[in-house]
Design a protein around this motif. Sequence first.
Motif, mmCIF file in Angstrom:
data_model
loop_
_atom_site.group_PDB
_atom_site.id
_atom_site.type_symbol
_atom_site.label_atom_id
_atom_site.label_comp_id
_atom_site.label_asym_id
_atom_site.label_seq_id
_atom_site.Cartn_x
_atom_site.Cartn_y
_atom_site.Cartn_z
ATOM 1 N N LEU A 192 10.223 -9.200 -31.706
ATOM 2 C CA LEU A 192 10.749 -10.321 -30.952
ATOM 3 C C LEU A 192 9.737 -10.551 -29.840
ATOM 4 C CD1 LEU A 192 13.258 -12.209 -30.817
ATOM 5 C CD2 LEU A 192 14.095 -10.705 -29.001
ATOM 6 N N LEU A 193 9.026 -11.682 -29.916
ATOM 7 C CA LEU A 193 7.899 -11.919 -29.013
ATOM 8 C C LEU A 193 7.817 -13.382 -28.594
ATOM 9 C CD1 LEU A 193 5.127 -10.007 -30.997
ATOM 10 C CD2 LEU A 193 6.136 -9.290 -28.829
ATOM 11 N N PRO A 194 7.334 -13.616 -27.372
ATOM 12 C CA PRO A 194 7.007 -14.995 -27.007
ATOM 13 C C PRO A 194 5.879 -15.483 -27.906
ATOM 14 C CG PRO A 194 7.061 -13.574 -25.063
ATOM 15 C CD PRO A 194 7.120 -12.680 -26.266
ATOM 16 N N LEU A 195 5.975 -16.724 -28.348
ATOM 17 C CA LEU A 195 4.891 -17.300 -29.158
ATOM 18 C C LEU A 195 3.655 -17.507 -28.294
ATOM 19 C CD1 LEU A 195 7.104 -19.461 -31.438
ATOM 20 C CD2 LEU A 195 5.285 -17.960 -32.232
ATOM 21 N N PRO A 196 2.472 -17.514 -28.892
ATOM 22 C CA PRO A 196 1.228 -17.397 -28.136
ATOM 23 C C PRO A 196 0.805 -18.589 -27.281
ATOM 24 C CG PRO A 196 0.763 -17.616 -30.478
ATOM 25 C CD PRO A 196 2.244 -17.459 -30.336
ATOM 26 N N ASP A 197 1.423 -19.738 -27.376
ATOM 27 C CA ASP A 197 0.916 -20.872 -26.596
ATOM 28 C C ASP A 197 1.480 -20.953 -25.182
ATOM 29 O OD1 ASP A 197 3.473 -21.782 -27.000
ATOM 30 O OD2 ASP A 197 2.894 -23.644 -27.992
ATOM 31 N N GLY A 198 2.340 -20.008 -24.808
ATOM 32 C CA GLY A 198 2.874 -20.003 -23.455
ATOM 33 C C GLY A 198 3.946 -21.041 -23.202
ATOM 34 N N GLY A 199 4.473 -21.668 -24.252
ATOM 35 C CA GLY A 199 5.498 -22.690 -24.098
ATOM 36 C C GLY A 199 6.899 -22.139 -23.925
ATOM 37 N N GLY A 200 7.051 -20.827 -23.985
ATOM 38 C CA GLY A 200 8.349 -20.205 -23.780
ATOM 39 C C GLY A 200 9.152 -19.963 -25.044
ATOM 40 N N LEU A 244 16.230 -23.796 -41.551
ATOM 41 C CA LEU A 244 14.880 -24.336 -41.734
ATOM 42 C C LEU A 244 14.804 -25.684 -41.027
ATOM 43 C CD1 LEU A 244 12.077 -24.188 -43.103
ATOM 44 C CD2 LEU A 244 13.114 -25.313 -45.082
ATOM 45 N N THR A 245 13.829 -25.808 -40.109
ATOM 46 C CA THR A 245 13.659 -27.072 -39.379
ATOM 47 C C THR A 245 12.491 -27.886 -39.912
ATOM 48 O OG1 THR A 245 12.291 -26.034 -37.675
ATOM 49 C CG2 THR A 245 14.677 -26.118 -37.279
ATOM 50 N N GLY A 246 11.663 -27.288 -40.762
ATOM 51 C CA GLY A 246 10.525 -27.998 -41.335
ATOM 52 C C GLY A 246 9.261 -27.169 -41.256
ATOM 53 N N ARG A 247 8.136 -27.857 -41.450
ATOM 54 C CA ARG A 247 6.831 -27.186 -41.398
ATOM 55 C C ARG A 247 6.149 -27.508 -40.077
ATOM 56 N NH1 ARG A 247 3.936 -26.275 -47.053
ATOM 57 N NH2 ARG A 247 5.741 -25.396 -48.085
ATOM 58 N N THR A 248 5.379 -26.545 -39.612
ATOM 59 C CA THR A 248 4.631 -26.727 -38.379
ATOM 60 C C THR A 248 3.290 -26.019 -38.480
ATOM 61 O OG1 THR A 248 4.651 -26.467 -35.964
ATOM 62 C CG2 THR A 248 5.707 -24.714 -37.242
ATOM 63 N N GLY A 249 2.303 -26.585 -37.836
ATOM 64 C CA GLY A 249 0.994 -25.947 -37.708
ATOM 65 C C GLY A 249 0.712 -25.589 -36.263
ATOM 66 N N ARG A 250 1.749 -25.594 -35.443
ATOM 67 C CA ARG A 250 1.590 -25.405 -34.003
ATOM 68 C C ARG A 250 1.075 -24.016 -33.630
ATOM 69 N NH1 ARG A 250 6.463 -25.956 -29.611
ATOM 70 N NH2 ARG A 250 5.226 -25.356 -27.801
ATOM 71 N N TRP A 251 1.461 -23.003 -34.382
ATOM 72 C CA TRP A 251 1.098 -21.636 -34.024
ATOM 73 C C TRP A 251 0.274 -20.982 -35.135
ATOM 74 C CZ3 TRP A 251 6.391 -23.097 -33.427
ATOM 75 C CH2 TRP A 251 6.766 -23.333 -32.099
ATOM 76 N N TYR A 252 -0.585 -20.078 -34.748
ATOM 77 C CA TYR A 252 -1.349 -19.211 -35.652
ATOM 78 C C TYR A 252 -2.353 -19.940 -36.526
ATOM 79 C CZ TYR A 252 2.251 -15.943 -34.162
ATOM 80 O OH TYR A 252 3.104 -15.186 -33.411
#
Length: 173
Positions: free
Chosen positions: A85-93, A152-160
Amino acid sequence: MSDPILFTERLAVRQWTAADRDRAFSVYSCWEVAQWLGSTPRALEEPIEALHLIERFRLRSADPRFGVWALERRDGGAVAGSVMLLPLPDGGGEVEIGWHLHPDSWGLGFATEAARAVLAKGFADGVDEIRALVRPGNHPSAAVCRRIGMVLTGRTGRWYGADMEEFLASRTR
């Protein structure tokens, strides 16, 4: 063994330790596990890499709400793998949940059991929304998401740097 963060019926969720090096290497050197992880999947090649990985896990656990924890089987079996359980890397919370289990622990319900407990821990610690990011084709992880009530909310390329299926659980749902 370090002190458990929490218990489930069959697992003790705890910090990884240097004594877990061989098992961490066994988990993260398996391509069957590594292929789903990170922006550029890579299996560990040398046991010393497992010690470095454990240290990174421990550093990510400085805030007691978050971490990458070992799943120690309470029946005395080998560590099944990790739950995180971790904050995602972009700092958006935003906060991510995930699991990485050794193939010898697949199909036994450990991922679902651990994920359900860590999801509840996150909500109890005040996190309102928790995401899981699953590579397309990783049907077992998508099934775990569904079993623990994620949508499932969809696909994203926001992280990683990779296209991922995004699942969401909300404390209010």
